[in-house]
Design a protein around this motif. Structure first.
Motif, mmCIF file in Angstrom:
data_model
loop_
_atom_site.group_PDB
_atom_site.id
_atom_site.type_symbol
_atom_site.label_atom_id
_atom_site.label_comp_id
_atom_site.label_asym_id
_atom_site.label_seq_id
_atom_site.Cartn_x
_atom_site.Cartn_y
_atom_site.Cartn_z
ATOM 1 N N ASN A 80 20.033 2.710 -56.851
ATOM 2 C CA ASN A 80 19.296 1.860 -57.787
ATOM 3 C C ASN A 80 20.143 1.510 -59.002
ATOM 4 O O ASN A 80 20.079 0.394 -59.510
ATOM 5 C CB ASN A 80 18.016 2.558 -58.235
ATOM 6 C CG ASN A 80 16.904 2.319 -57.246
ATOM 7 O OD1 ASN A 80 16.655 1.192 -56.867
ATOM 8 N ND2 ASN A 80 16.267 3.374 -56.805
ATOM 9 N N ASP A 88 21.038 -2.146 -60.332
ATOM 10 C CA ASP A 88 20.778 -2.500 -61.724
ATOM 11 C C ASP A 88 22.071 -2.903 -62.421
ATOM 12 O O ASP A 88 22.099 -3.838 -63.214
ATOM 13 C CB ASP A 88 20.133 -1.324 -62.476
ATOM 14 C CG ASP A 88 18.679 -1.132 -62.048
ATOM 15 O OD1 ASP A 88 18.132 -2.077 -61.451
ATOM 16 O OD2 ASP A 88 18.129 -0.048 -62.291
ATOM 17 N N GLN A 148 22.811 -6.359 -64.081
ATOM 18 C CA GLN A 148 23.153 -6.479 -65.492
ATOM 19 C C GLN A 148 24.500 -7.169 -65.676
ATOM 20 O O GLN A 148 24.666 -8.031 -66.519
ATOM 21 C CB GLN A 148 23.171 -5.097 -66.137
ATOM 22 C CG GLN A 148 23.122 -5.213 -67.639
ATOM 23 C CD GLN A 148 23.387 -3.893 -68.295
ATOM 24 O OE1 GLN A 148 24.419 -3.265 -68.050
ATOM 25 N NE2 GLN A 148 22.472 -3.448 -69.115
ATOM 26 N N ASN A 200 17.396 -8.249 -56.671
ATOM 27 C CA ASN A 200 16.372 -7.242 -56.492
ATOM 28 C C ASN A 200 15.966 -7.059 -55.040
ATOM 29 O O ASN A 200 15.479 -6.006 -54.653
ATOM 30 C CB ASN A 200 15.149 -7.571 -57.340
ATOM 31 C CG ASN A 200 15.351 -7.101 -58.756
ATOM 32 O OD1 ASN A 200 16.034 -6.107 -58.982
ATOM 33 N ND2 ASN A 200 14.795 -7.814 -59.704
ATOM 34 N N LYS A 243 17.373 -4.185 -53.500
ATOM 35 C CA LYS A 243 16.758 -2.907 -53.830
ATOM 36 C C LYS A 243 15.836 -2.443 -52.724
ATOM 37 O O LYS A 243 15.731 -1.256 -52.446
ATOM 38 C CB LYS A 243 15.951 -3.046 -55.128
ATOM 39 C CG LYS A 243 16.731 -2.688 -56.351
ATOM 40 C CD LYS A 243 15.808 -2.484 -57.524
ATOM 41 C CE LYS A 243 16.610 -2.026 -58.722
ATOM 42 N NZ LYS A 243 15.841 -2.065 -59.950
#
Lengths: 245, 424, 385
Positions: C37, C41, C45, C239, C242
């Motif tokens: 994760n 992320d 970012q 995402n 994910k």
């Protein structure tokens, strides 16, 4: 000192002006040769591609500089494609789609049938003297023919080529070569005219080679098969309806 | 003997059910994890292969050099005979032609005048030959927003935002203006049969997907193709297989000075995929080994427990005069049997699950408001043959090892303490 | 409750190796979960940061006529914004051009940018420093596809505002490396002042890049596209990754839980006498269930401790060194760095710990329920039930 220098220069300028004829007059004579009230031409365009050579045959009708109609006769894929130019508008008709589409903006920059000519190149209606200040700058011999070298500098802003150079046959008043320049002076395109024939009372080039100088390649040959001047062309030819026929 | 033990395993639920269950689950998880990891890591590779590179790709040398510019004027000639030859010579691959081209879409109004124009790019694939491999490969069905897949040469799919922008609906006609292979302006009409979501704004706003035979005609590319892509029938990229055929194919043209001679590139040679593939290999190798070690620990534990819980039984058997070695041997034999049964069951379930995940996948398109063509919204696993034996490592070896250790206690046991074990 | 935990702690420590095996397995699930994760992320970012640093800034103020997705809108998509409204904005003018590297023809976009800008990382300072007639900087992809190097000159043809052709050599004074394809492929960056004189479009701008101080207001003829709207699509794509990650570590977690379950079943079976004793000593069955459940869930706490022992240095290492994925997102236009640096948020770590503890508690409770059905007398005797 200054005045002496000016005095000395004056005769030089005068003699050079005397030696070279007026460029405007030359262009007028060229126009007489090259332009007609109407023209009907059958021509063959030979496109020297990187991998093959293609021939496109077309027949075109034109009246003055603002009206023209072209129909492609061969090869099979282009047959039936028609083009109509009225003033600054250009329509193209394609038989496969049965649609007439007006070319505008970016599309005018596309090449005509894969040649070194763009649609835009064919769109110019104005006379050279309306767009350029011309002057004779030299005398040169091309293939044994004496020519005047004319330099044309744009006097209006909205021209595609800022500067042109033309080599005009001193006797027949037919251009034998033309070069088109960018604002920076970079040579962009070159046109070579040859096989000058006498048709009626005028001299006319039967073969023209267009070449984009920035690109590799041999350019495009434009060969006249048949040309008729000042024949009456019925008005309906220059209408959108004739595209679909 | 084995038959006897087998019966014992079947009849004693304590000996069989729990260990078999746990081993099965463990083996299943190992296989599924490995398959899934393979699918996940291979996701990007797979996506690149489907859209860009194929498992192998053939282009003309000149096209390959400038391929960023989609130079269709440099396309392969005699593409059809080449494709045919490839199909007979390398039948293990699916050979398909594709053409990408640029142009302008013009939407006519009722009078045939233009009601809107937009820059467009065309993607020509095989819709109509009856082979639906390309439709599946490009995930077209699930990325359709409306309408249906083209059923004839006139039909086309367009990006859903393009359709909105030009106010087009299914059944409308659009005119596509493009440039032939030889530079002529060319026109064709398409009937919109459906709208499609690529998942990338630029493509949704300007892509038209059409059948390749129609596009060839339109682009004056009969018997020519910009790219011939080869896809391994095994479904996944194998560099060895790709290398074999790439070497054999390119050998035929090594002496050719023709700049339009075909050249075959592996996926590994394109789009800097080589380093990524190596990374995937290493990373998934590490991951799967760690996983197998963990699973082995868990299942060893199971084996250990299976032995431990039968101390009482061993006590009775020793008391009855059974030899220690015999008890140990039967224990191990049982462990082997339980391990094999568990591993087989686990492998069957695991492989089935992996295959199901490979074929159907988990559709997470809900998160993306609908399926997309480019970014896969279906999570898939990837089956590979090593999955068939991978599960036996934790399943069988660990189980037997666990029993081996816990069984050693049999030898330590004194007959004197046996009665204590038998205490009621 | 406290006593249950104390007992559970003692029991587990007493069990020694097996406890640590279970906790070890579970801790691995922990670490992988946080790592994966964190990686996503981090990617997200970094992609956002790269996007902002190279292209989006604090948003773009676009001329109404200009549509970044429609290359034909370049022609007319520009205008003059009054100087007093240009505070905190850096201007960009786009013009179509053709370049001729080695006699090949390639279309490109000439992008004039305020050479004094600092809002995006395009090295416009190189344009200021150079003595070349028309200095230009290009991205690496562009350099590769046009086969250009620093110091090379290449002929560019463009048109001025009246459509008159012009052509000149530009000099490549810098090649920048960026993960953001939208400022790279097919683009040539020159100083906007140069482009103004080249085209005669003085003060015309296609879009402005806003800096952090910019406050958007309604300006007639211009649209403001916020930074957020640029970032939204990217985030959506990232995402998605994910979810596939989630399946992977749920499988891992399942294994850890399987180990706990396995151990619980055994310990309840083996420790019947103990259970009987607890009840004999006055514990209610419910309390015993709680004790065993506590034991099970304590594995997850141990796992958290164990996981942090090796996980923190490991994850730290990755966060500092990054992980290199030698692949580009060019083909689909997403921003993807070669090296990704995972970031681990508090929410992520706490969420993961909570997930593991809750699921460990559940699987420990399931076999422990059996205790409630036991006959304490039989249990005390150690009779198998």
């Amino acid at each position: 000192m200054k005045s002496i220098l000016t005095m000395a220069l004056i005769p030089v300028i005068i003699t050079s002006m005397l030696n070279f004829p007026d460029a405007g007059e030359i262009i007028e004579k060229v126009d007489k040769n090259m332009r007609a009230k109407t023209q009907i031409m059958e021509s063959k365009m030979i496109i020297h591609g990187k991998r093959n050579e293609r021939e496109v045959v077309s027949k075109s009708y034109s009246e003055g500089t603002s009206k023209s109609f072209t129909e492609y006769l061969s090869p099979e894929r282009e047959k039936g494609t028609k083009m109509l130019k009225l003033d600054d508008k250009l329509w193209i008709y394609s038989p496969e789609t049965d649609r007439t589409i007006q070319l505008s903006g970016h599309m005018l920059k596309q090449s005509v049938m894969g040649s070194d000519l763009s649609y835009e190149d064919m769109m110019e209606n104005r006379k050279l003297t309306e767009m350029y200040d011309a002057k004779v700058i030299a005398e040169e011999t091309i293939d044994g023919r004496k020519t005047w070298v004319l330099e044309l500098n744009a006097k209006v802003v909205d021209v595609p080529y800022h500067k042109r150079k033309m080599w005009i046959d001193q006797e027949r008043f037919v251009p034998l070569k033309e070069e088109l320049y960018a604002k920076s002076g970079q040579l962009l395109k070159k046109t070579t005219l040859s096989n000058i024939k006498q048709i009626g009372n005028r001299w006319f080039p039967m073969k023209v080679n267009y070449k984009d100088m920035l690109n590799d390649g041999k350019g495009t040959d434009y060969i006249l098969i048949d040309v008729k001047f000042d024949e009456t062309i019925p008005e309906y030819i220059f209408s959108k309806a004739s595209l679909k026929k | 003997m084995i038959k006897f033990i087998f019966k014992a395993i079947l009849r004693d639920k304590n000996r069989s059910l729990l260990p078999v269950m746990i081993i099965s689950i463990g083996v299943f998880l190992t296989i599924f994890f490995s398959g899934f990891l393979g699918g996940m890591m291979g996701d990007i590779v797979d996506q690149t292969a489907r859209f860009e590179t194929g498992h192998v790709k053939i282009m003309s040398k000149a096209y390959a050099e400038n391929k960023d510019q989609l130079p269709n004027d440099l396309a392969l000639l005699n593409a059809d005979s080449l494709t045919k030859a490839l199909k007979t010579e390398y039948p293990d691959f699916d050979w398909v032609q594709r053409i990408k081209f640029g142009g302008i879409v013009d939407a006519p109004d009722g009078n045939g005048d233009s009601k809107g124009q937009g820059a467009a790019s065309g993607l020509a694939i095989d819709f109509l030959s009856g082979n639906d491999s390309e439709i599946k490969r490009l995930n077209i069905e699930s990325s359709m927003v409306s309408g249906h897949i083209p059923e004839n040469k006139q039909e086309a799919l367009i990006g859903h935002i393009l359709a909105e922008n030009l106010k087009l609906s299914i059944g409308d006609t659009i005119t596509f203006m493009g440039t032939t292979m030889y530079g002529s302006m060319t026109f064709t009409n398409y009937i919109i049969s459906g709208t499609v979501r690529f998942g990338v704004a630029a493509m949704d706003r300007g892509t038209v997907v059409v059948d390749i035979t129609a596009a060839k005609n339109f682009l004056d590319m009969n018997d020519a193709a910009s790219e011939i892509l080869g896809y391994d029938n095994a479904g996944i990229y194998s560099d060895d297989r790709a290398k074999t055929i790439t070497d054999s194919f390119n050998a035929k043209y090594t002496n050719s000075t023709d700049e339009y001679a075909p050249i075959m590139l592996r996926l590994k040679d394109q789009n800097s995929m080589g380093t990524y593939l190596d990374l995937v290999d290493v990373a998934s190798g590490i991951f799967v080994s760690i996983f197998i070690i963990i699973m082995s620990i868990v299942l060893w534990n199971t084996g250990l427990i299976a032995g431990l819980r039968r101390y009482q039984e061993f006590g009775i058997r020793l008391a009855l005069g059974e030899e220690k070695g015999h008890i140990y041997r039967t224990l191990l034999l049982e462990a082997v049997l339980v391990g094999v049964i568990g591993s087989v069951i686990g492998t069957i379930i695991g492989v089935t699950a992996t295959l199901l995940m490979q074929v159907y996948g988990i559709d997470i398109s809900g998160m993306m408001d609908g399926g997309t063509m480019i970014m896969p919204t279906v999570i898939r696993a990837k089956f590979s043959y090593n999955l068939l034996y991978l599960g036996f490592i934790p399943g069988l070896v660990a189980m037997v090892l666990g029993n081996l250790l816990s069984g050693l206690a049999i030898y330590k046991r004194q007959t004197a303490t046996l009665f204590k074990e038998l205490e009621v | 409750m406290r006593i249950a935990f104390q007992l559970a702690y003692k029991n587990l420590m007493g069990a020694g190796l097996r406890t640590w095996l279970n906790a070890g397995v579970l801790s691995f699930a922990f670490v992988v979960m946080i790592f994966f994760n964190g990686l996503i992320d981090g990617w997200n970012q970094q992609a956002s940061i790269d996007g902002v640093n190279w292209d989006y800034g604090n948003g773009h103020l676009l001329n109404n006529e200009y549509d970044p997705f429609d290359p034909f809108s370049i022609e007319n998509g520009h205008g003059i914004l009054p100087k007093d409204k240009q505070k905190d904005l850096s201007s960009v003018l786009i013009r179509a051009a053709t370049i001729y590297p080695d006699g090949r023809m390639m279309s490109a976009q000439l992008k004039g940018i305020d050479a004094n800008q600092t809002v995006v990382k395009i090295p416009t300072d190189l344009l200021l420093k150079s003595d070349a007639e028309i200095p230009a900087v290009i991205g690496e992809r562009m350099a590769n596809s046009a086969k250009l190097e620093v110091g090379d000159q290449v002929l560019v043809r463009w048109r001025d505002q009246n459509g008159t052709f012009d052509a000149a050599n530009i000099t490549i004074v810098g090649i920048f490396e960026t993960n953001v394809p939208s400022v790279d492929g097919g683009q040539i960056w020159i100083s906007i002042e140069k482009l103004w004189t080249m085209t005669g479009l003085e003060n015309h701008v296609s879009y402005f890049i806003a800096n952090d101080n910019y406050t958007s207001g309604n300006i007639e003829g211009w649209n403001f596209e916020t930074q957020e709207s640029f970032l939204a699509e990217q985030a959506k794509i990232i995402n998605m990754k994910k979810t596939s990650g989630a399946i992977m570590y749920l499988v891992l977690l399942a294994i850890g839980l399987l180990a706990i379950f396995d151990t619980q079943v055994l310990s309840i079976f083996r420790r019947q006498k103990e259970i009987g004793t607890y009840i004999a000593l006055g514990m209610t069955r419910f309390q015993v269930v709680r004790l065993f459940t506590a034991e099970g869930s304590m594995y997850s706490l141990f796992a958290a401790v164990l996981g942090s022992l090796y996980g923190i240095p490991l994850l730290w290492y990755f966060a500092v060194k990054g992980i290199t994925f030698p692949i580009s997102g060019d083909s689909v236009g997403i921003i993807m760095a070669n090296t990704m640096y995972p970031i681990y948020g508090i929410g992520l770590v706490l969420g993961t710990i909570l997930l593991v503890i809750i699921s460990a508690t559940i699987v420990s409770f399931l076999p422990a329920r059996k205790i409630a059905k036991m006959d304490p007398v039989q249990a005390l005797k150690g009779k198998i039930q």
